[in-house]
Design a protein around this motif. Structure first.
Motif, PDB file in Angstrom:
ATOM      1  N   THR A   8       0.847  -1.194   0.000  1.00  0.00           N
ATOM      2  CA  THR A   8       0.000   0.000   0.000  1.00  0.00           C
ATOM      3  C   THR A   8       0.884   1.247   0.000  1.00  0.00           C
ATOM      4  O   THR A   8       1.986   1.242   0.545  1.00  0.00           O
ATOM      5  CB  THR A   8      -0.908   0.032   1.236  1.00  0.00           C
ATOM      6  OG1 THR A   8      -0.122  -0.220   2.412  1.00  0.00           O
ATOM      7  CG2 THR A   8      -1.993  -1.012   1.139  1.00  0.00           C
ATOM      8  N   ASN A   9       0.360   2.326  -0.579  1.00  0.00           N
ATOM      9  CA  ASN A   9       1.128   3.564  -0.722  1.00  0.00           C
ATOM     10  C   ASN A   9       0.259   4.774  -0.385  1.00  0.00           C
ATOM     11  O   ASN A   9      -0.846   4.628   0.120  1.00  0.00           O
ATOM     12  CB  ASN A   9       1.675   3.678  -2.147  1.00  0.00           C
ATOM     13  CG  ASN A   9       2.589   2.525  -2.506  1.00  0.00           C
ATOM     14  OD1 ASN A   9       3.525   2.210  -1.784  1.00  0.00           O
ATOM     15  ND2 ASN A   9       2.311   1.858  -3.615  1.00  0.00           N
ATOM     16  N   GLU A  54      -1.421   1.727  -5.578  1.00  0.00           N
ATOM     17  CA  GLU A  54      -0.907   0.575  -4.852  1.00  0.00           C
ATOM     18  C   GLU A  54       0.059  -0.142  -5.781  1.00  0.00           C
ATOM     19  O   GLU A  54       0.021   0.072  -6.996  1.00  0.00           O
ATOM     20  CB  GLU A  54      -2.029  -0.399  -4.482  1.00  0.00           C
ATOM     21  CG  GLU A  54      -3.340   0.220  -4.066  1.00  0.00           C
ATOM     22  CD  GLU A  54      -4.378   0.169  -5.170  1.00  0.00           C
ATOM     23  OE1 GLU A  54      -4.015   0.327  -6.356  1.00  0.00           O
ATOM     24  OE2 GLU A  54      -5.556  -0.019  -4.848  1.00  0.00           O
ATOM     25  N   THR A 114       1.024  -3.907 -11.418  1.00  0.00           N
ATOM     26  CA  THR A 114      -0.112  -3.193 -10.833  1.00  0.00           C
ATOM     27  C   THR A 114      -1.182  -2.870 -11.872  1.00  0.00           C
ATOM     28  O   THR A 114      -2.360  -3.197 -11.699  1.00  0.00           O
ATOM     29  CB  THR A 114       0.374  -1.880 -10.188  1.00  0.00           C
ATOM     30  OG1 THR A 114       1.516  -2.161  -9.384  1.00  0.00           O
ATOM     31  CG2 THR A 114      -0.711  -1.242  -9.356  1.00  0.00           C
ATOM     32  N   GLY A 145      -3.179   4.210   1.688  1.00  0.00           N
ATOM     33  CA  GLY A 145      -3.411   2.830   2.089  1.00  0.00           C
ATOM     34  C   GLY A 145      -2.471   2.381   3.201  1.00  0.00           C
ATOM     35  O   GLY A 145      -1.326   2.830   3.292  1.00  0.00           O
ATOM     36  N   CYS A 162      -3.166  -4.330   4.717  1.00  0.00           N
ATOM     37  CA  CYS A 162      -3.590  -5.022   3.507  1.00  0.00           C
ATOM     38  C   CYS A 162      -3.480  -6.521   3.743  1.00  0.00           C
ATOM     39  O   CYS A 162      -2.552  -6.986   4.401  1.00  0.00           O
ATOM     40  CB  CYS A 162      -2.766  -4.590   2.304  1.00  0.00           C
ATOM     41  SG  CYS A 162      -0.992  -4.609   2.579  1.00  0.00           S
TER      42      CYS A 162
END
Lengths: 346, 551
Positions: free
Chosen positions: B322-323, B329, B344, B357, B360
């Motif tokens: 997550t970013n 992401e 991705t 995010g 996860c």
């Protein structure tokens, strides 16, 4: 009128000259002392006395600086211009050059000011004062030109375009989009406007509709200019996001045909090739991209992975080393600088 | 060139949010936290603004069965101002708060949590990370937890910003070692205030500073010496070498299938790290070479959490990270040997770019045999709400359904009301709390009670849950690689400590089996080296498997 902004630096420099010049005429030393102490009017009197007796290049320079520092630029400018080019001492050239740039900028003589700045920069390419004053000049010229545009051609689409670009730079994409639309309504055939509008739409919203809306603008741009590689690239990116890789690849090929030196298009096409299992075709595209944009992290990263995938580990290592230099965070000096900034409460 | 100048923003701008479609979704997630007894809010810094970065990163959650009754219990890590809470699973869909009764006493800026039986006594222990001194809670017979931090040699000589953690047996000696990631060197007295420098601004608003501009910190590895003692081997193992990365979520797995556990660390605004196990007590950091440090554009994203699964069914564990908002992401497909390609976009994940995010989890919510993906969101800057844009401090989670063809479909908006609730979430974990074959999800929300999501939809798919116990291997079986073959397909997973964002999933492994009513075979590679195979196993049950040392 305010004194010239370099007074402190000049005063310090005058002190140095004064300290190093015990054999100079007594009134010159006195003038330099007064200049050093910030008494510019008193310094002026002393320098005039020196020059009444005999010509003295230092006295002329500092008289001009004193005049500029007390708001009499017009009287100072001829001597400043002469000293900025011909003074025997490099620091005197720099200081009189800065004062001259300041005087010309404040008088709105932008053509002269740009020449002053160019000359200063060529002599002092890393000088913070020179770069700062040059930046102020550009800012002043930008504001002045904006004012002229808004006053003299208020109904022009350029006013809307410029407003949009300013809003865009402020990340106010909603306002930017409105202004771009107004500009396009006034001048629908102007090249570049649909492209900028499409970009603003994509930046404004994360919603899926934005992509369709932006695509319309990029297509409109391409109708005006069929060889617009950037618009072609944007369409390709949308197609990739919409999971149409083959169509995207065709658009990227077209973009590269229009502009063979378009690194992003080369990289995007290479990625599509690689994903399609055609890594061998990706490598030459990426090598071209790296050659065109050696500081592109994207190009380096993609080429490193493509080499690695092809088993060319030594080549991959070289790309990795280049990439590491590019992604390295700011060094200690910059962090220390930020920390010092942080020591002041906002 | 125009394209050159503007290309940087292209990736972030493209976003296709979840669009309701007509295809059926076997998901109807409801938040049952309140009725289950999880009502206590978890303090974590300011809600309108945050002065320091420490307020932004907490905290994790854990599922663990501390009393060996076969029901996953819950641990919720708290920020400053509250105790982390331990909830016992009572078995009727309710939980009882047993925090004080079980001896959970430490307060402070709690960050992460991981579970594992470090002393091989048959009871799962807990490790909790802090900005400040971490805590090792030894589980004493399922009756209470004892703070053995000092006794275990885990006292730190200075205040550290510890974040993610994971137990792993990196030298395969049968005892669980411990990895702890560190975010940065944080001292409020030394940290600039909001707006003080260019790294303290977000969209023209002064916000808390960092991580950029703040000093880096090093990661930690502790070797389990036996006898309840750990030894700091950070330097000798190579893990603790100074690196210019701000480290958060920890994910362990044997990524190159050599039988030895590796360590992936999601890092914020800096390259993520992949420590490859060199099988001699040392690790080499190879994230960049192996393609997981950056995104495909060569940019270091703001990595927060990470999870692993074989999403495409090729037998290898892939990584999802997550970013931040305006980033996508990241899904890294393992193409073999621990070499990764970013997939991705091709997987249909590059579509939610307005979220920050955190936690996860890969989990198979519909038991179709393909791991789906759940992630939780919430911005670090509460101030973002003043902008009235589509980026929010409190946001909804995202659920991607695995389409079994290498692609995912965002089904968030039609997967039940529980997925529409907005929180500023951080940690997330999965477990089957009632052993009915459907996984529940636990989420830590800043300054609110946790969320417990239960899937009310019925699934046609069969399932099996495996509860592994090591004998020669560590008792928790952490690091055991399990392959389940059913209905003509083989799935793979590993027993894992830590993961997600500073969180802990149930140590039991859950596999959806689709239409298969029996499992043809279960192959287990134990961390101690043995392989064990079970054949023709009935589905739809929790199966306990003890390591067979004779094999």
């Amino acid at each position: 009128m305010r004194a010239i902004k370099h007074l402190a630096a000049l005063a310090l420099f005058a002190g140095v000259i004064w300290a190093q010049s015990p054999s100079e005429p007594p009134r010159l030393v006195e003038g330099l002392q007064k200049f050093h102490a910030g008494d510019l009017r008193g310094a002026e009197t002393s320098f005039r006395a020196v020059l009444a007796a005999a010509d003295n290049v230092t006295a002329r320079a500092f008289l001009a600086l004193s005049l500029a520092g007390t708001g009499r630029c017009e009287e100072a400018v001829p001597e400043l211009r002469a000293q900025a080019s011909n003074a025997p001492d490099a620091e005197v050239r720099r200081l009189t050059g800065l004062a001259l740039l300041d005087c010309d900028t404040r008088a709105g003589r932008f053509a002269e000011a740009f020449r002053d700045a160019g000359s200063l920069k060529s002599m002092n390419p890393a000088d913070a004062d020179t770069l700062y004053e040059t930046a102020r000049l550009y800012n002043r010229a930008w504001n002045e030109t904006l004012r002229e545009l808004f006053e003299r051609a208020p109904a022009s689409f350029r006013v809307n375009q410029l407003s949009a670009e300013i809003f865009e730079s402020q990340a106010n994409y909603t306002a930017a989009i409105t202004e771009y639309r107004k500009a396009i309504a006034k001048s629908p055939a102007t090249i570049g406007m649909h492209y900028r509008l499409g970009r603003a739409i994509l930046m404004q919203s994360h919603a899926p509709e934005a992509m369709t809306e932006a695509r319309r603008e990029f297509d409109a741009e391409l109708q005006l200019n069929t060889s617009d590689a950037a618009a072609e690239y944007e369409v390709a990116e949308i197609l990739i996001a919409q999971q149409h890789p083959e169509e995207a690849a065709a658009r990227l090929e077209k973009a590269i045909q229009s502009d063979p030196e378009f690194p992003e298009a080369l990289i995007a096409l290479a990625r599509l090739r690689s994903t399609a299992g055609r890594n061998g075709e990706a490598i030459p595209l990426l090598e071209r991209a790296v050659k065109l944009a050696p500081r592109s992290q994207s190009a380096r990263m993609s080429l490193m992975l493509a080499y690695r995938k092809a088993g060319r580990l030594e080549d991959a290592k070289a790309q990795k080393e280049a990439l590491e230099k590019l992604v390295a965070p700011p060094g200690g000096e910059f962090s220390d600088f930020l920390k010092r900034l942080g020591e002041k409460n906002p | 060139m125009r394209g050159m100048l503007l290309a940087a923003g292209i990736g972030v701008a493209f976003a296709l949010a979840a669009l309701p479609k007509d295809s059926p979704v076997a998901a109807d997630f409801r938040d049952i936290a309140a009725q289950a007894g999880l009502r206590r809010a978890v303090p974590n810094g300011g809600d309108k603004s945050k002065k320091f970065i420490i307020e932004t990163t907490g905290s994790g959650v854990a599922f663990l069965d501390y009393n060996n009754d076969g029901l996953p219990d819950i641990f919720v890590v708290s920020g400053d101002g509250g105790l982390s809470r331990l909830y016992r699973n009572d078995g009727h869909g309710t939980f009882t708060d047993v925090t004080e009764a079980m001896g959970i006493t430490r307060m402070g800026w709690g960050e992460g949590v991981c579970a594992g039986d470090f002393d091989n006594d048959g009871f799962t222990d807990l490790f909790v990370t802090y900005w400040g001194q971490n805590v090792l809670y030894r589980n004493v017979g399922g009756k209470r937890f004892e703070d053995v931090t000092a006794k275990a040699g885990l006292t730190q000589s200075r205040r550290r910003y510890n974040t993610g953690c994971a137990f792993l047996d990196y030298d395969r000696d049968g005892k669980l070692d411990l990895f702890v990631s560190n975010y940065l060197d944080f001292d409020p007295a030394e940290t600039p205030k909001p707006g003080a420098n260019p790294y303290c601004w977000y969209r023209n608003m002064p916000v808390n500073c960092g991580p950029r501009g703040l000093p880096f910190e090093s990661n930690l590895l502790y070797h389990n010496e036996g006898g309840g003692k750990f030894r700091d081997v950070s330097q000798s193992s190579g893990v603790g070498e100074p690196r210019q990365s701000y480290c958060l979520g920890v994910l362990t797995a044997d990524f190159n299938d050599d039988g030895w556990p590796d360590i992936f660390v999601a890092c914020d605004q800096t390259p993520s790290l992949l420590f490859m196990n060199r099988k001699n007590g040392t690790f080499s950091e190879e994230g960049l070479d192996r393609g997981v440090a950056l995104d495909e554009n060569g940019k270091a994203l703001s990595g927060m959490g990470a999870t692993a699964a074989d999403y495409d069914g090729d037998g290898r564990l892939d990584i999802f990270r997550t970013n931040f908002s305006d980033e996508r992401e990241t899904l890294y497909r393992n193409r073999g040997g621990g070499e990764f390609d970013e997939t991705t976009e091709a997987a249909g994940l590059a579509r939610n770019t307005s979220f920050v995010g955190w936690g996860c989890v890969f989990f198979d919510y519909d038991n179709d045999g393909w791991p789906d993906l759940f992630l939780v969101n919430g911005h670090v800057f509460p101030e973002v709400d003043r902008l009235h844009i589509d980026i929010h401090y409190k946001d909804r989670p995202i659920l991607y359904h695995n389409l079994a063809n290498g692609k995912f479909e965002d089904v968030s908006l039609r997967a039940g009301p529980g997925l529409l609730e907005r929180h500023s979430s951080r940690g997330a974990a999965a477990a089957d709390i009632d052993n009915d074959g459907l996984l529940e999800l636990l989420v830590n929300n800043q300054n609110e009670a946790p969320t417990l999501l239960k899937n009310a939809a019925r699934s046609e798919g069969h399932w099996i849950t495996l509860a592994l116990t090591g004998v020669k291997s560590n008792r928790s079986a952490i690091g055991a690689k399990v392959r389940v073959t059913a209905g003509g397909r083989t799935q793979v997973d590993e027993v894992r400590s830590g993961g997600s964002y500073l969180s802990q999933n149930d140590l039991r492994l859950h596999f959806g089996l689709g239409a298969a009513q029996r499992v043809d075979r279960i192959d287990i590679d134990w961390p101690a080296g043995g392989r064990q195979t079970l054949r023709n196993v009935a589905a739809d049950r929790v199966l306990a498997i003890q390591e067979a040392i004779s094999e």
